[in-house]
Design a protein around this motif. Structure first.
Motif, PDB file in Angstrom:
ATOM      1  N   ALA A  44       0.829  -1.212   0.000  1.00  0.00           N
ATOM      2  CA  ALA A  44       0.000   0.000   0.000  1.00  0.00           C
ATOM      3  C   ALA A  44       0.860   1.257   0.000  1.00  0.00           C
ATOM      4  O   ALA A  44       0.553   2.227  -0.707  1.00  0.00           O
ATOM      5  N   ASP A  48       0.584   3.928  -2.935  1.00  0.00           N
ATOM      6  CA  ASP A  48      -0.088   5.196  -2.643  1.00  0.00           C
ATOM      7  C   ASP A  48       0.803   6.332  -2.157  1.00  0.00           C
ATOM      8  O   ASP A  48       0.424   7.494  -2.282  1.00  0.00           O
ATOM      9  N   THR A  49       1.990   6.055  -1.598  1.00  0.00           N
ATOM     10  CA  THR A  49       2.773   7.146  -0.992  1.00  0.00           C
ATOM     11  C   THR A  49       4.276   7.020  -1.207  1.00  0.00           C
ATOM     12  O   THR A  49       5.049   7.590  -0.435  1.00  0.00           O
ATOM     13  N   VAL A  60       2.680  10.597  -3.558  1.00  0.00           N
ATOM     14  CA  VAL A  60       1.983   9.768  -4.533  1.00  0.00           C
ATOM     15  C   VAL A  60       2.731   8.449  -4.661  1.00  0.00           C
ATOM     16  O   VAL A  60       3.869   8.330  -4.231  1.00  0.00           O
ATOM     17  N   ASP A  63       0.276   3.859  -7.993  1.00  0.00           N
ATOM     18  CA  ASP A  63      -1.120   3.916  -8.419  1.00  0.00           C
ATOM     19  C   ASP A  63      -1.409   5.212  -9.165  1.00  0.00           C
ATOM     20  O   ASP A  63      -2.032   5.203 -10.232  1.00  0.00           O
ATOM     21  N   SER A  64      -0.942   6.322  -8.637  1.00  0.00           N
ATOM     22  CA  SER A  64      -1.176   7.613  -9.288  1.00  0.00           C
ATOM     23  C   SER A  64      -0.368   7.751 -10.571  1.00  0.00           C
ATOM     24  O   SER A  64      -0.847   8.319 -11.557  1.00  0.00           O
ATOM     25  N   SER A  81      -4.250  -3.845  -6.149  1.00  0.00           N
ATOM     26  CA  SER A  81      -5.192  -3.642  -5.041  1.00  0.00           C
ATOM     27  C   SER A  81      -5.843  -4.957  -4.628  1.00  0.00           C
ATOM     28  O   SER A  81      -6.079  -5.198  -3.440  1.00  0.00           O
ATOM     29  N   SER A 105     -11.454  -0.275  -3.729  1.00  0.00           N
ATOM     30  CA  SER A 105     -10.622  -0.540  -4.904  1.00  0.00           C
ATOM     31  C   SER A 105     -11.392  -0.266  -6.194  1.00  0.00           C
ATOM     32  O   SER A 105     -10.826   0.266  -7.159  1.00  0.00           O
ATOM     33  N   ASP A 108     -11.640   3.479  -6.738  1.00  0.00           N
ATOM     34  CA  ASP A 108     -10.355   3.943  -7.244  1.00  0.00           C
ATOM     35  C   ASP A 108     -10.206   3.605  -8.732  1.00  0.00           C
ATOM     36  O   ASP A 108      -9.772   4.429  -9.530  1.00  0.00           O
ATOM     37  N   ASP A 122      -7.517  10.619  -7.606  1.00  0.00           N
ATOM     38  CA  ASP A 122      -6.770   9.419  -7.246  1.00  0.00           C
ATOM     39  C   ASP A 122      -5.592   9.733  -6.322  1.00  0.00           C
ATOM     40  O   ASP A 122      -5.247   8.925  -5.458  1.00  0.00           O
ATOM     41  N   LYS A 126      -6.486   7.365  -2.238  1.00  0.00           N
ATOM     42  CA  LYS A 126      -5.568   6.375  -1.645  1.00  0.00           C
ATOM     43  C   LYS A 126      -6.304   5.136  -1.112  1.00  0.00           C
ATOM     44  O   LYS A 126      -6.278   4.813   0.082  1.00  0.00           O
ATOM     45  N   ASN A 128      -5.696   1.980  -1.401  1.00  0.00           N
ATOM     46  CA  ASN A 128      -4.871   0.921  -0.826  1.00  0.00           C
ATOM     47  C   ASN A 128      -4.542   1.189   0.631  1.00  0.00           C
ATOM     48  O   ASN A 128      -4.586   0.280   1.463  1.00  0.00           O
TER      49      ASN A 128
END
Length: 165
Positions: A44, A48-49, A60, A63-64, A81, A105, A108, A122, A126, A128
């Motif tokens: 995750a 996501d980060t 980000v 995913d982004s 996901s 999910s 998203d 998106d 976040k 996930n």
């Protein structure tokens, strides 16, 4: 009268005698979050980060970034996901919580098909991380007594170290 005790509640009679005493909880020093939860957290975070955007400070993840590729990018990220949802299943997360994770999910995934606006949303949705938070809260609720007992053990050990210092 009741008073909170390290791993439960003790109830006292009017004369001060303990009416019920919680059983002590045995917990191993190696007690930790299960591998499935740790893998889900790592995935995750990557999705996501993983990257901090300079000067803006937003974080980000893949995913982004991969989601910017129309159609295929969002589909690939949906598969990632699903891996998190599978790890939740493996961990034993109840089906009603997994249903919420699936919904997150799919939201998203659906947002990815809205040009530009979907990509912007998106960054903030976040899914996930949301799904992992669901897993974490469930796992902690299932293991609260063990977590509390281990915390008490570690506090006592720390206090002993402080007295010796």
């Amino acid at each position: 009268m009741t008073t909170e005790h390290n791993n439960g509640v003790k109830t006292y009679s009017p004369d001060g005698q303990i009416v019920n005493k919680p059983d002590p909880i045995e917990v191993d020093e190696d007690f930790a979050a299960p591998k499935a939860l740790l893998k889900a957290q790592s995935l995750a975070n990557t999705l996501d980060t993983a990257v901090k955007i300079p000067f803006i400070g937003l974080r980000v993840g893949l995913d982004s970034l991969v989601g910017l590729i129309p159609g295929i990018g969002d589909t690939i990220m949906l598969l990632a996901s699903i891996r998190i949802i599978y790890l939740g299943h493996k961990l034993g997360v109840p089906s009603d919580l997994r249903t919420i994770m699936i919904r997150n999910s799919l939201i998203d995934y659906g947002l990815g098909f809205v040009p530009l606006l979907g990509d912007i949303v998106d960054i903030f949705f976040k899914a996930n991380l949301r799904n992992v938070r669901i897993m974490e809260k469930w796992w902690v609720s299932q293991n609260k007594d063990k977590i509390d007992a281990l915390t008490q053990q570690r506090i006592k050990a720390w206090e002993g170290e402080q007295k010796q210092a």
